[in-house]
Design an enzyme around this catalytic site. Structure first.
Site, mmCIF file in Angstrom:
data_model
loop_
_atom_site.group_PDB
_atom_site.id
_atom_site.type_symbol
_atom_site.label_atom_id
_atom_site.label_comp_id
_atom_site.label_asym_id
_atom_site.label_seq_id
_atom_site.Cartn_x
_atom_site.Cartn_y
_atom_site.Cartn_z
ATOM 1 N N ASP A 141 39.004 166.054 -33.724
ATOM 2 C CA ASP A 141 39.195 165.854 -32.456
ATOM 3 C C ASP A 141 39.803 163.643 -32.869
ATOM 4 O OD1 ASP A 141 40.560 165.521 -29.782
ATOM 5 O OD2 ASP A 141 38.266 164.403 -28.772
ATOM 6 N N CYS A 248 39.756 168.249 -17.087
ATOM 7 C CA CYS A 248 39.978 169.835 -15.960
ATOM 8 C C CYS A 248 39.901 170.856 -16.572
ATOM 9 C CB CYS A 248 41.620 169.150 -15.614
ATOM 10 S SG CYS A 248 42.418 170.860 -14.689
#
Ligand code: B12
Ligand code: SF4
Ligand code: SF4
Length: 371
Positions: A141, A248
């Site tokens: 990441d 989400c």
């Protein structure tokens, strides 16, 4: 011998060294491991450039800031030849925290920090490579490299229509990371074929229609990005935010291979729910402690409060006294942006009456923390 094992060794030596490194990463906690070459990630570069050209990348920086750099492994590690890539499950069925009056939901990947254990697993291989005289750097990441494309090329999985990389047999509830190294290793020369078939559940389930084509997410509509983006929260997506405070998961929750194949990981403390009323009354440092490792632009708690106010507006609890007190606090606050979000929340809760209060013109702070 140049840089340890096994530049002048046999193919067999390279194969067994590669196997050994993958085994080390697996034993240290990764669920799947593969290897690919350090050749440029040209397809990802093209996709990033297209997203920038069409505006779909919005203001995102990350890997978009410098597409050449994030898709050229040799710019991350000079002389790189190979990449070991690993996936680690972050799936946890449910968490047993008590539910507060106004509860905000956290996406599964952020219930606890999953990147650090993955990096730790990759560091085991990196240490071994360095002992053997190679250069090796761990990325997970990180803006330096596009993780999904590396994992795809190493044969770990396929791109779902929701753009996530789905591991063959296990689905998408995995974080990804890699070791870029100068060592020559044996690549997995296989591509996992599409496993979505005619399914399109993620496209239909996305609350904002952000999946505009198979594998293409328009960040301007994606709640996961809108939550992170600084500035005013777009009015048109405030209702769709629902009670999401970070990330989400909708396009994964509905995904059949991800539901079937998830590897449950039960360990340590998890935070799947945030108490919105508490969050909105805490001082800056306590808010930032509460959100831990989340990506928050400029580490500014204002953006977390902004999201919390939108969630409060969506709570349907306009008649509750505690909700009213928190709203008044922000309606009287001196932060224009937060005041506007509080006004929206009050109106949405049918509490336009709070906006008509004459005292809104004054600043009622009494030395206590006020937004
Ligand atoms: C920027 C970013 C985001 C942005 C943009 C996401 C996006 N789709 O690009 C936002 C903030 C929205 C985001 C959200 C999420 N993210 Co994110 N994010 C990143 C980051 C930092 C860079 C991604 C990137 O460079 N994208 C560039 C674009 C061009 O890539 P792409 O959309 O994947 O495009 C590919 C496909 O279109 C594919 N492709 C090409 N042709 C075709 C054709 C077909 C038919 C198909 C299906 C595909 C396909 O190739 C393209 C290039 O590789 C990475 C970490 C990293 N350093 O890589 C994490 C990363 C991608 N995110 C991750 C996660 C977990 C998430 C969320 C699930 C978190 C959450 N719960 O909210 C959501 C998922 C949203 C989604 N559906 O994609 C994981 C994904 C793990 C996985 N298994 O795939 C990553 C890899 C982080 C990590 N190291 O684990 N993210
Ligand atoms: S993360 Fe949410 S908003 Fe973004 S594409 Fe998936 S379902 Fe849509
Ligand atoms: S929901 Fe269906 S279309 Fe979407 S990623 Fe999963 S399998 Fe593919």
């Amino acid at each position: 011998m140049d840089a340890g094992t096994p530049s002048n060794g046999t193919r067999h030596d390279v194969d067994s060294y590669s196997e050994e490194l993958m085994r080390l990463v697996r034993d240290a906690g990764a669920d799947r491991v593969g290897i690919t070459t350090a050749a440029p990630l040209l397809r990802a570069r093209q996709a990033i450039e297209e997203r920038i050209a069409t505006g779909m990348s919005d203001d995102m920086q990350f890997t978009f800031r410098n597409a050449e750099r994030s898709t050229t492994p040799t710019m991350a590690v000079q002389g790189a030849r190979s990449i070991i890539v690993a996936a680690r499950s972050y799936y946890s069925e449910s968490s047993s925290e008590p539910t507060p009056l106004v509860a905000a939901r956290v996406a599964r990947y952020a219930w606890r920090d999953h990147y650090e254990p993955l990096r730790d697993a990759l560091r085991v291989a990196a240490r071994r490579l360095k002992q053997d005289g190679h250069r090796a750097t761990v990325f997970a990441d990180d803006n330096s490299i596009v993780d999904r494309e590396v994992a795809y090329r190493a044969g770990l999985g396929w791109y779902g229509k929701n753009a996530n990389l789905l591991l063959e047999g296990f689905g998408s509830w995995f974080v990804l990371g890699c070791v870029v190294t100068t060592a020559e290793l044996t690549s997995n020369n296989r591509v996992v074929s599409d496993g979505c078939g005619s399914c399109r559940r993620c496209i239909d389930a996305c609350p904002t229609g952000a999946i505009v084509a198979p594998g293409v997410v328009d960040a301007r509509k994606c709640l996961a990005w809108l939550i992170q983006k600084p500035g005013v929260f777009a009015h048109e997506f405030r209702a769709a935010l629902g009670s999401r405070i970070y990330g989400c998961d909708d396009c994964q929750e509905v995904c059949p291979p991800s539901r079937r194949g998830a590897i449950e990981r039960v360990e340590g403390d998890e935070r799947s729910i945030v108490d919105v009323l508490q969050l909105l009354t805490l001082p800056d440092d306590a808010v930032m402690r509460m959100v831990g490792e989340w990506y928050v632009a400029d580490r500014n708690p204002r953006w977390v409060r902004r999201n919390a106010l939108v969630i409060l507006g969506n709570s349907g609890l306009g008649k509750n006294e505690e909700v009213e007190l928190v709203l008044l606090r922000y309606l009287h606050g001196n932060d224009d942006l937060l005041r506007e979000h509080a006004q929206w929340a009050a109106r949405t809760l049918g509490r336009g009456d709070l906006l008509r209060d004459d005292s809104l013109q004054s600043d009622p702070r009494d030395g206590e923390y006020a937004p």
